[in-house]
Enzyme design. Structure first.
Site, PDB file in Angstrom:
ATOM      1  CB  CYS A 141     131.230  77.390 -62.809  1.00  0.00           C
ATOM      2  SG  CYS A 141     130.741  75.705 -62.916  1.00  0.00           S
ATOM      3  CB  CYS A 144     127.863  75.124 -62.167  1.00  0.00           C
ATOM      4  SG  CYS A 144     129.705  74.356 -61.956  1.00  0.00           S
ATOM      5  CG  ASP A 145     126.654  78.756 -61.000  1.00  0.00           C
ATOM      6  OD1 ASP A 145     126.042  78.261 -60.677  1.00  0.00           O
ATOM      7  OD2 ASP A 145     127.708  79.508 -60.419  1.00  0.00           O
TER       8      ASP A 145
HETATM    9  C1  LIG Z   1     131.895  79.672 -58.106  1.00  0.00           C
HETATM   10  C2  LIG Z   1     131.453  78.209 -58.594  1.00  0.00           C
HETATM   11  C3  LIG Z   1     130.423  76.892 -58.673  1.00  0.00           C
HETATM   12  C4  LIG Z   1     130.016  75.963 -58.604  1.00  0.00           C
HETATM   13  N1  LIG Z   1     129.161  75.444 -59.033  1.00  0.00           N
HETATM   14  C5  LIG Z   1     129.065  73.867 -59.167  1.00  0.00           C
HETATM   15  C6  LIG Z   1     127.502  73.300 -59.174  1.00  0.00           C
HETATM   16  O1  LIG Z   1     126.753  74.126 -59.471  1.00  0.00           O
HETATM   17  N2  LIG Z   1     127.549  71.891 -59.793  1.00  0.00           N
HETATM   18  C7  LIG Z   1     128.946  71.466 -59.779  1.00  0.00           C
HETATM   19  O2  LIG Z   1     128.711  69.841 -60.019  1.00  0.00           O
HETATM   20  N3  LIG Z   1     130.390  71.971 -59.523  1.00  0.00           N
HETATM   21  C8  LIG Z   1     130.611  73.240 -59.129  1.00  0.00           C
HETATM   22  N4  LIG Z   1     131.217  73.737 -59.164  1.00  0.00           N
HETATM   23  C9  LIG Z   1     132.994  73.070 -59.834  1.00  0.00           C
HETATM   24  C10 LIG Z   1     132.176  71.933 -57.876  1.00  0.00           C
HETATM   25  O3  LIG Z   1     132.575  72.922 -57.105  1.00  0.00           O
HETATM   26  C11 LIG Z   1     134.552  71.413 -58.532  1.00  0.00           C
HETATM   27  O4  LIG Z   1     134.403  70.909 -59.573  1.00  0.00           O
HETATM   28  C12 LIG Z   1     134.613  70.188 -57.933  1.00  0.00           C
HETATM   29  O5  LIG Z   1     134.255  71.521 -55.664  1.00  0.00           O
HETATM   30  C13 LIG Z   1     136.004  69.966 -57.497  1.00  0.00           C
HETATM   31  O6  LIG Z   1     136.139  68.929 -55.928  1.00  0.00           O
HETATM   32  P1  LIG Z   1     137.392  68.531 -55.737  1.00  0.00           P
HETATM   33  O7  LIG Z   1     136.871  67.769 -54.506  1.00  0.00           O
HETATM   34  O8  LIG Z   1     137.909  68.112 -56.763  1.00  0.00           O
HETATM   35  O9  LIG Z   1     138.376  70.202 -54.829  1.00  0.00           O
HETATM   36  P2  LIG Z   1     137.740  71.241 -54.630  1.00  0.00           P
HETATM   37  O10 LIG Z   1     135.994  71.366 -54.379  1.00  0.00           O
HETATM   38  O11 LIG Z   1     138.887  71.992 -55.322  1.00  0.00           O
HETATM   39  O12 LIG Z   1     138.734  71.071 -52.915  1.00  0.00           O
HETATM   40  C14 LIG Z   1     139.671  70.924 -52.590  1.00  0.00           C
HETATM   41  C15 LIG Z   1     139.718  71.147 -51.359  1.00  0.00           C
HETATM   42  O13 LIG Z   1     141.547  70.425 -51.283  1.00  0.00           O
HETATM   43  C16 LIG Z   1     141.714  71.739 -50.453  1.00  0.00           C
HETATM   44  N5  LIG Z   1     143.369  71.894 -50.456  1.00  0.00           N
HETATM   45  C17 LIG Z   1     144.263  72.374 -51.056  1.00  0.00           C
HETATM   46  N6  LIG Z   1     145.760  72.056 -50.432  1.00  0.00           N
HETATM   47  C18 LIG Z   1     145.564  71.568 -49.681  1.00  0.00           C
HETATM   48  C19 LIG Z   1     146.724  71.309 -48.810  1.00  0.00           C
HETATM   49  N7  LIG Z   1     148.224  71.603 -49.096  1.00  0.00           N
HETATM   50  N8  LIG Z   1     146.852  70.348 -48.170  1.00  0.00           N
HETATM   51  C20 LIG Z   1     145.571  70.546 -47.422  1.00  0.00           C
HETATM   52  N9  LIG Z   1     143.761  70.581 -48.441  1.00  0.00           N
HETATM   53  C21 LIG Z   1     144.112  71.147 -49.354  1.00  0.00           C
HETATM   54  C22 LIG Z   1     140.912  72.359 -50.520  1.00  0.00           C
HETATM   55  O14 LIG Z   1     141.277  73.395 -48.725  1.00  0.00           O
HETATM   56  C23 LIG Z   1     139.959  71.732 -50.520  1.00  0.00           C
HETATM   57  O15 LIG Z   1     138.593  71.704 -49.128  1.00  0.00           O
HETATM   58  C24 LIG Z   1     131.689  75.380 -59.020  1.00  0.00           C
HETATM   59  C25 LIG Z   1     132.549  75.834 -58.718  1.00  0.00           C
HETATM   60  C26 LIG Z   1     132.397  76.698 -58.478  1.00  0.00           C
HETATM   61  C27 LIG Z   1     133.841  78.032 -58.040  1.00  0.00           C
END
Ligand SMILES: Cc1cc2nc3c(=O)[nH]c(=O)nc-3n(C[C@H](O)[C@H](O)[C@H](O)COP(=O)(O)OP(=O)(O)OC[C@H]3O[C@@H](n4cnc5c(N)ncnc54)[C@H](O)[C@@H]3O)c2cc1C
Length: 315
Positions: A141, A144-145
């Protein structure tokens, strides 16, 4: 399968910023939400150490600690957070219908409203050295980084629009960006390729792949090879950005909910409503554009408000 069926008002699937924010709002609206965390409790942010751009943390924060804060906040208002993976869904297509969900292939839940926040998974190359250095200079990302590599030299891997966008974004922050393209052409749109070509501190290397990311705990360089000539070279960089795409976690919804051609859930207009009444989607699972914690949290809030209004309209 257990024959005991639990009936609840609001089910939240996923424990990233979208899921926990939806839980905070749903719990405060007295929807008594039950949230299943999935295998990655806390979501994608638990794979990174520093989060510098989430509002409210003037000195930045650790990704895992931040997600623990969100969980605690959701629990403070009565959200029941449970560890478990949703393995099957049978959603109703009627207004006021009951949505059936199976957790860990054993527990059966019936919910009046469901908020899906299962996120997306960043794709990596799969090299041992790359995996070892995630968080130590390897990232998926740039938004992000990228800031952590200000005025430094970095590599971006990828050939599509995202890679082109991340490379040009980084070129504004970093000293030099080298874009590694596996084939002898880019898949990005002509407009994006044009932007790449006219960026002075951005060099594109075609037919080039990573052999090894160098360094023990932090990235110290990358050894690349030309996949035609076999020639190897070491490029001195401190950051490696893998931009080869994301996979939305939507397998279990295939054939049930409307998705775009890449598997992202479709929502209606500016709402979080899916094509089925009482089923809402928030966060990265429905957003391939922004993919940030704060935007995921924002749509999590929207999903809880949409769910509350939907349930209210049934009374
Ligand atoms: C390395 C990295 C660094 C990042 N740094 C930043 C940053 O500094 N700032 C920023 O704003 N964004 C950052 N991001 C992006 C950010 O992490 C994502 O945009 C954000 O986490 C998305 O949130 P979400 O809640 O949609 O899903 P996610 O964080 O992807 O969470 C998905 C959840 O769904 C659960 N899940 C999946 N399938 C199932 C199922 N079948 N049953 C039950 N649960 C399930 C998973 O266990 C997880 O808990 C980064 C991403 C990465 C990979």
């Amino acid at each position: 399968m257990s024959d005991k069926i639990e009936r609840i008002k609001c089910l939240i699937i996923g424990s990233g910023p979208a899921g926990y924010t939806a839980a905070i709002y749903a719990a405060r609206a007295d929807l008594k939400p039950v949230l299943y965390t999935g295998m990655q409790m806390g979501g994608q942010l638990t794979t990174t150490t520093e989060v510098d751009n989430f509002p409210g943390y003037p000195n930045g924060t650790d990704g895992t600690a931040m997600m623990e804060d969100l969980k605690n906040q959701a629990e403070r208002f009565g959200t029941e957070v449970r560890f478990g993976l949703v393995t099957k869904v049978d959603f109703s297509n009627k207004v006021g219908g009951i949505h059936k969900v199976v957790v860990d292939e054993t527990t059966q839940i019936e919910a009046e409203a469901v908020i899906i926040s299962t996120g997306a998974t960043a794709k990596y190359l799969g090299l041992e050295s790359e995996q070892r250095l995630i968080g130590g200079g390897v990232s998926a990302c740039a938004t992000c980084d990228g800031f952590f590599y200000r005025k430094q030299d970095v590599i971006v891997v990828g050939a599509g629009d995202t890679a082109a966008e991340e490379a040009t974004y980084l070129s504004n922050i970093c000293n030099k960006v080298t874009l590694l393209v596996r084939k002898d052409y880019m898949r990005a749109s002509k407009a994006m390729q044009h932007r790449v070509n006219k960026t002075a501190n951005l060099e594109v290397k075609f037919n080039t792949e990573i052999d090894e990311v160098l360094g023990d705990t932090v990235v110290e360089g990358v050894r690349v090879f030309n996949n035609i000539s076999g020639e190897k070279e070491v490029i001195d960089v401190t950051g490696v950005f893998i931009a080869i795409g994301h996979k939305p976690n939507t397998e279990i919804f295939k054939g049930i909910l409307e998705m775009d051609e890449t598997g992202y859930l479709k929502t209606k207009g500016k709402t979080t409503k899916t094509n089925l009444p009482g089923v809402f989607a928030a966060g990265d699972v429905q957003d391939k554009e922004y993919r940030q914690a704060v935007t995921a949290a924002g749509t999590g809030c929207m999903a809880a408000l949409d769910a509350e209004r939907y349930l209210g309209s049934l009374e």
